[in-house]
Write a protein that holds these residues in place. Structure first.
Motif: not given
Length: 337
Positions: A308-309, A311-312, A315
Motif C-alpha cells: 500500500e505504501r 502504491d502511494e 502510483p
C-alpha cells in the motif's frame, strides 16, 4: 561468496513447467543496451545457475543469433540444470541490422533447428512466438509450433506481446504455457487485459524489463548517461519532462526501499512477485555483481502495508511517457501524459 537461494519454485502454466521465481534475460548481452563483455556475460549466466536461477531467456533475433550461441557456450555441460527459453519470429540478418517479423508456418521448423544448433541442445524447454506476424493467422503459427512439440524438439509453447484475443485464439490450438510482455511498476497496462486473460486460461506470466530497462534499479538513468549505441535513447520515458517526473517518483521509491532495507531493484522485483504465484520476471544484467541482488528479491515478502505504501509513493498513473516501441513490435496502448 553468495550461496544458492533456496529451492523455491513457481509453476508456469498448467502443463508441468516449474522454475525459480526470478529468471535471467540475456538480450542485453548481445544488443540494444550498449557494449557488453562476452566473457563476463558467459560468467554471469553461469553464476546465475550457481545461485539457483533456472529460467534462461534468449531469442534467435538477439545479436542475429549471436546471443543463442553465447548462451549455448555458457550452459555447456549444465543443460539439465536450466529451463531454456528462446523465441522465433523477429528476424535480423546481421547484428545491429533492421528487424522484421516473419512467422510463416513453413519457416518455423527451420527457425527451431537453427536455434537448436546455435544453443547446442537437442530440445528447447519453452519456445515463444516472439511477435505476431500480421500476415499470418496466429492459428497457423501455433499449429506449426505444436508439431515441434510432437517431434520432441520443444517441450512447452509460449507467446510474446499478444493481446487477450490473440492469446485466447492461440490457446485454442495448443495449450500455451507462458506469455511474455513488458511489465513493471512503470509499465502496468498489461494488468488491464493480458494478465486477466492469461489467468482465465491458466497461462504463466513472464514479465520482461521488470526493472524498467534499468531505471528502477535506482540508478540515475537518463539518456545523457547512455552510450551512443544504446537503444534506450528511443525510450520517451527517459527524455525531458517525462524523465523529470519519473525521477521524482524514483526518489520516493529509493526512500521507501531504504526504510525496508532493500535495494530499489529488489523493491521493484518483489512488487512484481507479489502480484501472483504465476509471475516469473526475467531481469537482464550483463554483470555478475547484479545477480545476487536480483535473486534475493525472491526471498523478500512485502506485507500488505508495504504494498500500500509503495502504491502511494509510486502510483500507476503517475509515471510519465509511453514505453519504447519499434516498427516491427506491437503498438503501445496508451497516449503519453
Amino acid at each position: 561468496m553468495e550461496t544458492r537461494v533456496g529451492n523455491a519454485a513457481r509453476s508456469l502454466g498448467r502443463q508441468g513447467l516449474s522454475t525459480f521465481p526470478v529468471g535471467l534475460g540475456c538480450m542485453g548481452m548481445s544488443q540494444d543496451y550498449g557494449p557488453a563483455d562476452e566473457q563476463e556475460s558467459i560468467a554471469t549466466i553461469q553464476r546465475a545457475v550457481d545461485l539457483g536461477v533456472t529460467l534462461i531467456d534468449t531469442s534467435m533475433s538477439y545479436g542475429a543469433g549471436g546471443n543463442e550461441r553465447l548462451v549455448g557456450r555458457a550452459l555447456a555441460g549444465r543443460r539439465d540444470e536450466v529451463v531454456l527459453a528462446t523465441k522465433f519470429g523477429i528476424v535480423r540478418d546481421v547484428p545491429g541490422g533492421p528487424a522484421r517479423v516473419s512467422c510463416r508456418p513453413e519457416d518455423i521448423p527451420k527457425y527451431c533447428d537453427a536455434s537448436l544448433s546455435r544453443l547446442n541442445v537437442d530440445h528447447i524447454d519453452l519456445y515463444y512466438m516472439h511477435r505476431i506476424d500480421p500476415q499470418v493467422p496466429i492459428e497457423e503459427t501455433i499449429g506449426a509450433m505444436a508439431e515441434l512439440v510432437t517431434a520432441g524438439k520443444v517441450r512447452y509453447l509460449g507467446v510474446s506481446e499478444t493481446g487477450p484475443e490473440e492469446l485466447t485464439r492461440a490457446f485454442a490450438v495448443h495449450p500455451i504455457t507462458a506469455v511474455q510482455f513488458e511489465w513493471s511498476m512503470w509499465w502496468r497496462d498489461p494488468e488491464d487485459d493480458v494478465v486477466p486473460a492469461a489467468r482465465r486460461l491458466g497461462v504463466g506470466l513472464v514479465p520482461y524489463s521488470p526493472l524498467g530497462r534499468g531505471f528502477l534499479t535506482g540508478a540515475d538513468l537518463g539518456t545523457e548517461r547512455l552510450t551512443a549505441d544504446d537503444d534506450r535513447h528511443l525510450d520517451p520515458r527517459l527524455h525531458g519532462e517525462h524523465l523529470a517526473r519519473n525521477r521524482a517518483i524514483l526518489d520516493r521509491m529509493r526512500q521507501l526501499a531504504a526504510e525496508l532495507q532493500v535495494t530499489p531493484a529488489q523493491l521493484a522485483l518483489s512488487w512484481l512477485l507479489a502480484q501472483g504465484d504465476d509471475v516469473v520476471p526475467i531481469p537482464g544484467t550483463t554483470r555478475r555483481s547484479r545477480l545476487g541482488e536480483n535473486v534475493r528479491a525472491a526471498t523478500i515478502n512485502l506485507s500488505r502495508s508495504d504494498l500500500e505504501r509503495l502504491d502511494e509513493v509510486a502510483p500507476r498513473h503517475a509515471w510519465s511517457g509511453d514505453r519504447q516501441t519499434f516498427a516491427p513490435y506491437r503498438t503501445v496502448r496508451r497516449p503519453t501524459q
